[in-house]
Design an enzyme around this catalytic site. Structure first.
Site, PDB file in Angstrom:
ATOM      1  N   GLY A 107       0.706  -1.159   0.189  1.00  0.00           N
ATOM      2  CA  GLY A 107       0.098  -0.041   0.037  1.00  0.00           C
ATOM      3  C   GLY A 107       0.881   1.191   0.008  1.00  0.00           C
ATOM      4  O   GLY A 107       2.057   1.083   0.002  1.00  0.00           O
TER       5      GLY A 107
ATOM      6  N   LYS B  75      -9.269   7.894  -0.325  1.00  0.00           N
ATOM      7  CA  LYS B  75      -9.336   7.264   0.990  1.00  0.00           C
ATOM      8  C   LYS B  75     -10.799   6.743   1.397  1.00  0.00           C
ATOM      9  O   LYS B  75     -11.663   6.793   0.714  1.00  0.00           O
ATOM     10  CB  LYS B  75      -9.396   8.644   1.935  1.00  0.00           C
ATOM     11  CG  LYS B  75      -9.274   8.551   3.441  1.00  0.00           C
ATOM     12  CD  LYS B  75      -9.036   9.523   4.258  1.00  0.00           C
ATOM     13  CE  LYS B  75      -9.017   9.364   5.794  1.00  0.00           C
ATOM     14  NZ  LYS B  75      -8.189   8.008   6.380  1.00  0.00           N
TER      15      LYS B  75
ATOM     16  N   HIS C 223      -8.806  14.908   2.236  1.00  0.00           N
ATOM     17  CA  HIS C 223      -7.852  14.001   1.534  1.00  0.00           C
ATOM     18  C   HIS C 223      -8.108  13.687   0.259  1.00  0.00           C
ATOM     19  O   HIS C 223      -9.012  13.949  -0.234  1.00  0.00           O
ATOM     20  CB  HIS C 223      -8.072  12.826   2.560  1.00  0.00           C
ATOM     21  CG  HIS C 223      -7.846  12.811   3.928  1.00  0.00           C
ATOM     22  ND1 HIS C 223      -8.277  13.439   4.820  1.00  0.00           N
ATOM     23  CD2 HIS C 223      -6.330  12.446   4.501  1.00  0.00           C
ATOM     24  CE1 HIS C 223      -7.444  13.405   6.216  1.00  0.00           C
ATOM     25  NE2 HIS C 223      -6.392  12.881   5.867  1.00  0.00           N
TER      26      HIS C 223
HETATM   27  N1  LIG Z   1      -1.766   6.876  11.391  1.00  0.00           N
HETATM   28  C1  LIG Z   1      -1.305   7.668  10.259  1.00  0.00           C
HETATM   29  O1  LIG Z   1      -0.621   8.443  10.484  1.00  0.00           O
HETATM   30  C2  LIG Z   1      -1.834   7.293   8.869  1.00  0.00           C
HETATM   31  C3  LIG Z   1      -1.313   7.792   7.667  1.00  0.00           C
HETATM   32  C4  LIG Z   1      -1.891   7.796   6.538  1.00  0.00           C
HETATM   33  C5  LIG Z   1      -2.708   6.648   6.177  1.00  0.00           C
HETATM   34  N2  LIG Z   1      -3.233   6.022   7.592  1.00  0.00           N
HETATM   35  C6  LIG Z   1      -4.271   4.977   7.319  1.00  0.00           C
HETATM   36  O2  LIG Z   1      -3.462   3.698   7.191  1.00  0.00           O
HETATM   37  C7  LIG Z   1      -4.509   2.817   6.251  1.00  0.00           C
HETATM   38  C8  LIG Z   1      -3.807   2.423   4.807  1.00  0.00           C
HETATM   39  O3  LIG Z   1      -3.569   3.859   4.317  1.00  0.00           O
HETATM   40  P1  LIG Z   1      -3.095   3.770   2.780  1.00  0.00           P
HETATM   41  O4  LIG Z   1      -3.226   5.068   1.963  1.00  0.00           O
HETATM   42  O5  LIG Z   1      -1.706   3.170   2.876  1.00  0.00           O
HETATM   43  O6  LIG Z   1      -3.922   2.556   1.995  1.00  0.00           O
HETATM   44  P2  LIG Z   1      -3.524   1.604   0.701  1.00  0.00           P
HETATM   45  O7  LIG Z   1      -5.061   1.234   0.323  1.00  0.00           O
HETATM   46  O8  LIG Z   1      -2.619   2.190  -0.150  1.00  0.00           O
HETATM   47  O9  LIG Z   1      -2.925   0.346   1.520  1.00  0.00           O
HETATM   48  C9  LIG Z   1      -3.698  -0.656   2.277  1.00  0.00           C
HETATM   49  C10 LIG Z   1      -2.895  -1.852   1.809  1.00  0.00           C
HETATM   50  O10 LIG Z   1      -3.487  -2.956   2.837  1.00  0.00           O
HETATM   51  C11 LIG Z   1      -3.463  -4.075   2.029  1.00  0.00           C
HETATM   52  N3  LIG Z   1      -4.265  -5.078   2.696  1.00  0.00           N
HETATM   53  C12 LIG Z   1      -5.709  -5.265   2.907  1.00  0.00           C
HETATM   54  N4  LIG Z   1      -6.143  -5.955   3.482  1.00  0.00           N
HETATM   55  C13 LIG Z   1      -4.724  -6.553   4.178  1.00  0.00           C
HETATM   56  C14 LIG Z   1      -4.617  -7.746   4.982  1.00  0.00           C
HETATM   57  N5  LIG Z   1      -5.596  -8.707   5.695  1.00  0.00           N
HETATM   58  N6  LIG Z   1      -3.282  -7.958   5.578  1.00  0.00           N
HETATM   59  C15 LIG Z   1      -2.575  -7.363   4.813  1.00  0.00           C
HETATM   60  N7  LIG Z   1      -2.607  -6.382   4.037  1.00  0.00           N
HETATM   61  C16 LIG Z   1      -3.554  -5.881   3.616  1.00  0.00           C
HETATM   62  C17 LIG Z   1      -3.974  -3.621   0.883  1.00  0.00           C
HETATM   63  O11 LIG Z   1      -3.873  -4.582  -0.296  1.00  0.00           O
HETATM   64  C18 LIG Z   1      -3.232  -2.441   0.448  1.00  0.00           C
HETATM   65  O12 LIG Z   1      -1.947  -2.792  -0.078  1.00  0.00           O
HETATM   66  C19 LIG Z   1      -5.623   3.637   6.280  1.00  0.00           C
HETATM   67  O13 LIG Z   1      -6.644   3.169   7.276  1.00  0.00           O
HETATM   68  C20 LIG Z   1      -5.413   4.899   6.341  1.00  0.00           C
HETATM   69  O14 LIG Z   1      -6.438   5.789   6.713  1.00  0.00           O
HETATM   70  C21 LIG Z   1      -2.900   6.304   8.790  1.00  0.00           C
END
Ligand SMILES: NC(=O)c1ccc[n+]([C@@H]2O[C@H](COP(=O)([O-])OP(=O)(O)OC[C@H]3O[C@@H](n4cnc5c(N)ncnc54)[C@H](O)[C@@H]3O)[C@@H](O)[C@H]2O)c1
Length: 259
Positions: free
Chosen positions: A11, A156, A152
């Site tokens: 991701g 998202k 965002h």
């Molecule tokens: N806390 C923070 O600072 C922060 C910052 C950015 C994003 N986020 C959050 O992080 C999460 C991911 O964001 P992103 O932009 O990278 O999303 P993204 O969709 O690019 O990545 C998520 C990844 O998780 C994978 N995935 C799905 N189910 C899975 C499983 N069971 N096991 C392992 N991998 C699995 C998907 O295939 C994908 O590659 C979201 O909830 C987002 O809101 C948090």
């Protein structure tokens, strides 16, 4: 060396975590899990060259997870399951995934009685300072109307953002209980409430503004992130911090940063 496994390694955030782990000499990329790009070299996918750590199907995490710390940036449903597995194996956690419902939060609290975990909807240092400023402003402007706007990228999945929800919770903890209103239309005279509005489009990494609105004036507190590195660097700080924590339970970035 701290052995780090990454869930969601294909991701947007996961790739950055892989990159930062590979480039940090205190950390070792032990494993990478996802449900896509299975078999690909996690380092190559993250743009940092071959690592010999291939993306493992997350369905096999239960039997294969072996690391000191699991970093999870996936989806709410996936993260709950990943947290359960990590906790059952004594693997510490750094969780950035957002969008948990109340039932999921209860499960996570239960699982994290077994291991130390840093869980934060926003790992950036700036946002954690932003939350602190909101607490202070809420004290000083407790009779002003409060509204929150977040913006965002178009991909998202959840709304409002975890950062906005946490901002609303912090403000309520100072000014008292308020209803959260996530949009207005039709007859909707303002009551004692906090409006939270989610804008989605393009490639906006993450912006939050809290408005404290009085009669004839307002104060706006804004945080803007324009690179996901702000989150990734904070998550890496959390990894190094939790490595030295032995007491199980859920910690936040305020603990990591000593705020
Ligand atoms: N806390 C923070 O600072 C922060 C910052 C950015 C994003 N986020 C959050 O992080 C999460 C991911 O964001 P992103 O932009 O990278 O999303 P993204 O969709 O690019 O990545 C998520 C990844 O998780 C994978 N995935 C799905 N189910 C899975 C499983 N069971 N096991 C392992 N991998 C699995 C998907 O295939 C994908 O590659 C979201 O909830 C987002 O809101 C948090």
């Amino acid at each position: 060396m701290i052995r780090v496994a990454v869930a969601g390694a294909a991701g947007r955030m996961g790739r950055l975590i892989v990159q930062n782990v590979v480039e940090d000499e205190e950390l070792q990329l032990a494993q990478a899990f996802d449900i896509r790009e299975i078999g690909r070299d996690a380092g190559e996918l993250a743009g940092v060259g071959k690592t010999d750590v291939r993306i493992t199907d997350a369905a096999e995490m239960e039997s294969k997870l072996e690391a000191d710390i699991l970093v999870d940036f996936t989806t709410a449903n996936a993260a709950v399951e990943n947290i359960r597995i990590a906790a059952s194996k004594g693997v510490k956690l750094v969780v950035g995934t957002t969008g948990f419902n109340e039932e999921q939060k209860r499960k996570i609290e239960e699982y994290c009685k077994a291991v130390p975990a840093v869980i934060s909807p926003n790992f950036s240092v700036g946002v954690n300072v932003f939350w602190k400023l909101l607490e202070k402003a809420s004290e000083l402007l407790s009779n002003y109307d409060v509204e929150i706007m977040e913006m965002h990228h178009r991909f998202k999945k959840d709304a409002p953002s975890g950062t906005a929800v946490k901002a609303a919770e912090l403000i309520k903890s100072v000014i008292g209980e308020r209803e959260i209103v996530t949009g207005r239309s039709g007859e909707c005279l303002r009551k004692d409430e906090i409006g939270v509005f989610a804008i989605r489009g393009g490639d906006v990494v993450g912006e939050h503004t809290v408005f404290f609105i009085g009669m004839g004036e307002r104060v706006e507190i804004t945080h803007r992130a324009w690179s996901r590195q702000a989150f990734a660097k904070g998550a890496i700080r959390a990894v190094k911090w939790i490595a030295n924590v032995s007491k199980p339970g859920i910690y936040g970035m305020a603990d990591v940063l000593g705020l």
